[in-house]
Scaffold this active site. Sequence first.
Site, PDB file in Angstrom:
ATOM      1  CE  LYS A  53     113.051  -2.123 -14.466  1.00  0.00           C
ATOM      2  NZ  LYS A  53     112.552  -0.810 -14.942  1.00  0.00           N
ATOM      3  CD  GLN A  97     108.907   0.956 -13.924  1.00  0.00           C
ATOM      4  OE1 GLN A  97     110.098   0.749 -14.145  1.00  0.00           O
ATOM      5  NE2 GLN A  97     107.967   0.255 -14.491  1.00  0.00           N
ATOM      6  CG  ASP A 120     114.680   4.721 -18.736  1.00  0.00           C
ATOM      7  OD1 ASP A 120     114.514   3.621 -19.298  1.00  0.00           O
ATOM      8  OD2 ASP A 120     114.170   5.035 -17.649  1.00  0.00           O
TER       9      ASP A 120
HETATM   10  N1  GUE Z   1     111.714   4.537 -16.932  1.00  0.00           N
HETATM   11  C1  GUE Z   1     111.109   3.483 -17.472  1.00  0.00           C
HETATM   12  N2  GUE Z   1     111.780   2.714 -18.365  1.00  0.00           N
HETATM   13  C2  GUE Z   1     111.177   1.613 -18.916  1.00  0.00           C
HETATM   14  O1  GUE Z   1     111.804   0.915 -19.741  1.00  0.00           O
HETATM   15  C3  GUE Z   1     109.833   1.295 -18.539  1.00  0.00           C
HETATM   16  C4  GUE Z   1     109.201   2.126 -17.602  1.00  0.00           C
HETATM   17  N3  GUE Z   1     109.843   3.206 -17.111  1.00  0.00           N
HETATM   18  N4  GUE Z   1     107.933   1.879 -17.205  1.00  0.00           N
HETATM   19  C5  GUE Z   1     107.236   0.683 -17.602  1.00  0.00           C
HETATM   20  C6  GUE Z   1     107.669   0.253 -18.977  1.00  0.00           C
HETATM   21  C7  GUE Z   1     107.273  -1.161 -19.310  1.00  0.00           C
HETATM   22  N5  GUE Z   1     108.498  -1.854 -19.629  1.00  0.00           N
HETATM   23  C8  GUE Z   1     108.555  -3.217 -19.937  1.00  0.00           C
HETATM   24  C9  GUE Z   1     109.724  -3.893 -20.237  1.00  0.00           C
HETATM   25  C10 GUE Z   1     109.749  -5.253 -20.481  1.00  0.00           C
HETATM   26  C11 GUE Z   1     108.589  -5.983 -20.459  1.00  0.00           C
HETATM   27  C12 GUE Z   1     108.618  -7.452 -20.741  1.00  0.00           C
HETATM   28  O2  GUE Z   1     109.648  -8.093 -20.684  1.00  0.00           O
HETATM   29  N6  GUE Z   1     107.454  -8.070 -21.066  1.00  0.00           N
HETATM   30  C13 GUE Z   1     107.301  -9.487 -21.327  1.00  0.00           C
HETATM   31  C14 GUE Z   1     106.022 -10.029 -20.697  1.00  0.00           C
HETATM   32  C15 GUE Z   1     105.946  -9.823 -19.230  1.00  0.00           C
HETATM   33  C16 GUE Z   1     104.602 -10.283 -18.678  1.00  0.00           C
HETATM   34  O3  GUE Z   1     104.256 -11.449 -18.867  1.00  0.00           O
HETATM   35  O4  GUE Z   1     103.926  -9.435 -18.078  1.00  0.00           O
HETATM   36  C17 GUE Z   1     107.206  -9.752 -22.821  1.00  0.00           C
HETATM   37  O5  GUE Z   1     106.828  -8.860 -23.563  1.00  0.00           O
HETATM   38  O6  GUE Z   1     107.499 -10.877 -23.235  1.00  0.00           O
HETATM   39  C18 GUE Z   1     107.397  -5.355 -20.193  1.00  0.00           C
HETATM   40  C19 GUE Z   1     107.384  -3.988 -19.930  1.00  0.00           C
HETATM   41  C20 GUE Z   1     109.536  -0.999 -19.453  1.00  0.00           C
HETATM   42  N7  GUE Z   1     109.134   0.205 -19.050  1.00  0.00           N
END
Ligand code: GUE
Length: 295
Positions: A53, A97, A120
């Site tokens: 991020k 988070q 968020d």
């Molecule tokens: N307040 C809060 N807001 C959030 O938005 C929030 C949070 N807490 N806690 C954790 C989760 C998780 N999350 C992700 C976002 C993008 C990917 C992402 O880009 N993933 C890649 C893969 C990344 C990898 O290879 O590990 C994909 O899907 O292609 C993953 C997980 C947002 N979160």
Amino acid sequence: MTAELIDGKAFSVRVRGLVGAHVARLAAQGIVPGLAVVLVGEDPASEVYVRNKGIQTREAGMNSWEYKLPADTSQEALMAQVAALNADPAVHGILVQLPLPKHLDSEAVINAIDPSKDVDGFHILNVGLLGTGQKAMVPCTPLGCLMMLRDRLGDLSGLNAVVVGRSNIVGKPMAQLLLGESCTVTVAHSRTRDLAEVCRRADILVAAVGRPRMIPGDWIKPGATVIDVGINRISEDGRTRLVGDVDFDSAVQVAGAITPVPGGVGPMTIACLLANTLTACCRAHGLPEPEGLTV
Ligand SMILES: Nc1nc(=O)c2c([nH]1)NC[C@@H]1CN(c3ccc(C(=O)N[C@@H](CCC(=O)O)C(=O)O)cc3)C=[N+]21
């Protein structure tokens, strides 16, 4: 038939490009949007996500601050951190988070965030605004899903949408957004009777349950658009890999279009976080909002 892939990664590059272009125009007026991320404790997956991020926020020309607090941080200390960010005019977006360590009251923390900085979209005020069709900060993951659905299908009105999962962060706001698009919305979950039959009615199927490969291809209506929100880390054949809530290999034979995992919803979530930070900054300065980046 093989489904078309909805390339969330490529889409997110486009969205971040639009954000970056708008940020550059603001810079000419001396305005720089800023996002503060608060991370409590050490979770390796969370740290990777927070780092990504930060990188993407700076790439879009915005300010990014990370506050890493120890796992034993008190409720009072976390509330004080949020209050300081609320009071800082350079901070337009605040993200705490989740999940927080168990001794902390996450509802109290989220509701302490200035709703206009709640990128968020989890504050009760934003939840209420979204539910009543008023201008809100919209949660990033459902917003990203909606952008991809509109891009592929255009007008969504009258379509049968089934959301599997009823979380506050994805299922419920996704259902509200789809209602706002005049879909016929069903919210299904682990207690739903004959989930397979419910899923088979869906023109739009959004899977957000957090159970690896729970939805097989024979639960999918031929030609349906499938959005897989699940990001499940599993170990298979002696290595770890990411899989969605949908069994991709069987679903891709039936669906009309499907998001892959990784490379689908995840990258769009981060792009929408940047979009929301830009939107919050524009609202704070009474400037016109970016087009195509809000609902
Ligand atoms: N307040 C809060 N807001 C959030 O938005 C929030 C949070 N807490 N806690 C954790 C989760 C998780 N999350 C992700 C976002 C993008 C990917 C992402 O880009 N993933 C890649 C893969 C990344 C990898 O290879 O590990 C994909 O899907 O292609 C993953 C997980 C947002 N979160």
